[in-house]
Design an enzyme around this catalytic site. Structure first.
Site, mmCIF file in Angstrom:
data_model
loop_
_atom_site.group_PDB
_atom_site.id
_atom_site.type_symbol
_atom_site.label_atom_id
_atom_site.label_comp_id
_atom_site.label_asym_id
_atom_site.label_seq_id
_atom_site.Cartn_x
_atom_site.Cartn_y
_atom_site.Cartn_z
ATOM 1 N N GLU A 17 1.276 -0.506 -5.035
ATOM 2 C CA GLU A 17 0.309 0.508 -5.448
ATOM 3 C C GLU A 17 1.034 1.850 -5.500
ATOM 4 O O GLU A 17 1.354 2.432 -4.467
ATOM 5 C CB GLU A 17 -0.855 0.593 -4.447
ATOM 6 N N ASP B 133 0.835 -1.199 0.000
ATOM 7 C CA ASP B 133 0.000 0.000 0.000
ATOM 8 C C ASP B 133 0.875 1.257 0.000
ATOM 9 O O ASP B 133 1.973 1.266 0.556
ATOM 10 C CB ASP B 133 -0.898 -0.026 1.245
#
Length: 509
Positions: A243, A214
């Site tokens: 990400e 993340d």
């Protein structure tokens, strides 16, 4: 089994043994996977005993989804052809941290989801079905009220409390607070060691297969370099997909130098949604993006392609806003997702055209009583993708594009497949010269029973409005002499065997 039945089966057993030897399966790699993305709390409530302060009517509260619920639906996931599942963070979170991104304890499991033993069972059950498990991991920040914030010896574990004001300044992006969340100081050796040890512990403790990382761009590259080396030393072929939420592929690709294997393809995402949410949008840009990805990424086949996720408006809502049919538009987009380079990532609920606006409306509870039309379509696409390596590893060449009708060719070794998409609002025909596909061939449709042969010196691929298909390029149908010879050979061997048995029986008499 009687002797007569056994004798009758011999030629068929011999023939199929030849077939098994001929069809050698290539070793599976991460670019061959198909990922199903699950928000744990919003998927399936399998154990009501852990429903603490659950309120399905409050979009910001826990709704009851848990590990048991996912275990109960592994067969459903497997039947759709998915080979990996990506789960939102499972660590202990603060109140209303149903999504998993407000960490309270990096080493504990969120009680709403179950116990660590139940999670291990989930991983084991998934592995029994050859389904890999990717866990979402957050190392950029903690929850708003993490215990470290009041511990005197941890004050230097966080950056100064200030928001990100200049998104073009990398130092600001890495040191500022994202949505006001306490930002960890990765330059602190104690913080670095804690996070690396924690990441390795989850691998050894639960046998997961990968991390979805993340908020990658908010963490220094120097940390990711150490992180990648450390976690990959624990388990062979451990997968890291990051990400990096940015529209510039060069910015995203630069993080590949840190050892992160792959990235969710955000630069492609917005273009996909804009193109497939309504008809009459051109498709030639898809090939241009592929050429661009080849130039920027070390392995563009590992990019995770997606139509929606937990941070964006549901693709179904985008379609509805354009007053289009979700089933029709979803089928078109999914055919591209499964037929083009990249790892298809399907967000839970996409298979039932689940509606949803901005966060948290895009995180509604999953329903298992919806129409199965799209579910069956995804299952068919997955079956085709598994069967044809050219759809996983093949090159990507554009043969035709006009007013939203496009034909792409994918070739891997001696296998060629054709991806055809008519994104226009009228019936279209693509005239492809024979030398671009191969002379003396035929195109066998894999999503229906259509068959296209050459007409003089070309192939005419005609498609109804808003439809798509994948074709196998095959030798023209005729007498298959190799097959006939093999069958004759098997029966000759069988006849000789019968003669031998009869002669032996006479001798014994």
């Amino acid at each position: 089994m009687s002797r007569k039945i056994f004798l009758l089966l011999i030629p068929f057993l011999l023939f199929y043994s030849f077939q098994v030897q001929a069809d050698e399966k290539e070793e599976q790699s991460w670019q061959d996977e198909m990922i199903y993305f699950i928000m744990v709390d919003r998927f399936n409530n399998g154990d009501t005993s852990n429903d603490y302060e659950v309120n399905p009517n409050d979009p910001y509260a826990y709704h009851g989804g848990d590990f048991k619920g996912i275990i109960d639906q592994l067969e459903y996931i497997d039947d759709m052809g998915f080979t990996a599942i990506w789960l939102t963070p499972i660590v202990k979170n603060e109140e209303k941290g149903y999504h998993g991104y407000w960490t309270e304890d990096f080493y504990d499991v969120e009680e709403h989801f179950g116990t660590i033993e139940e999670f291990k069972t989930l991983v084991d059950e998934a592995h029994k079905r050859d389904i890999k498990v990717i866990l979402d991991l957050v190392v950029n920040h903690t929850g708003y009220n993490h215990p470290w914030l009041v511990e005197t010896d941890k004050q230097d574990w966080f950056h100064e409390r200030k928001d990100i004001t200049n998104w073009e300044n990398q130092e600001d992006v890495e040191n500022g607070q994202l949505l006001g969340l306490p930002d960890l100081a990765h330059e602190n050796p104690d913080v670095e060691k804690y996070l690396l040890d924690m990441a390795k512990w989850w691998i050894t403790e639960t046998d997961i297969d990968g991390y979805r990382l993340d908020t990658v761009k908010h963490v220094p590259k120097s940390f990711w370099e150490k992180f990648s080396k450390e976690v990959k030393s624990v388990k062979e072929d451990f997968f890291l997909i990051g990400e990096v939420w940015h529209n510039d592929p060069r910015y995203v690709a630069a993080y590949g130098e840190t050892g992160i294997d792959a990235f969710v393809d955000y630069p492609l995402y917005e273009k996909l949604v804009d193109t497939f949410k309504e008809p009459d949008k051109r498709l030639d840009w898809l090939h241009k993006i592929w050429l661009r990805n080849q130039a920027f990424y070390e392995n563009p086949y590992l990019l995770g392609t997606f139509l929606d996720n937990h941070d964006n408006i549901r693709f179904t809502r985008e379609i509805i806003q354009e007053r289009q049919n979700p089933e029709t538009r979803l089928k078109l987009a999914l055919t591209y997702l499964y037929g083009a380079p990249g790892i298809p990532i399907v967000y839970y609920g996409t298979e039932i055209a689940l509606d949803g606006g901005n966060d948290p409306d895009n995180r509604r509870m999953m329903s298992f009583r919806a129409d199965k039309v799209i579910i069956d379509y995804i299952s068919k696409l997955a079956e085709i993708r598994k069967q044809y390596p050219s759809l996983q590893k093949g090159d990507f060449e554009i043969l035709f594009e006009e007013k939203g009708m496009a034909v792409f060719k994918r070739t891997y070794k001696d296998e060629t497949t054709i991806l055809a998409i008519n994104n226009s609002s009228s019936t279209m025909t693509a005239n492809i010269q024979s030398d671009k596909i191969g002379e003396g061939k035929e195109l066998r449709a894999l999503l229906n029973d259509e068959l296209i042969r050459t007409t003089q010196e070309s192939y005419n691929i005609s498609m109804d409005r808003e439809t798509s298909n994948i074709f196998e390029v095959h030798e023209k149908t005729g007498l298959n002499w190799k097959f006939i010879a093999a069958i004759i050979g098997v029966w000759i061997v069988f006849g000789l065997f019968i003669v031998f048995v009869k002669r032996r029986a006479k001798r014994q008499k």
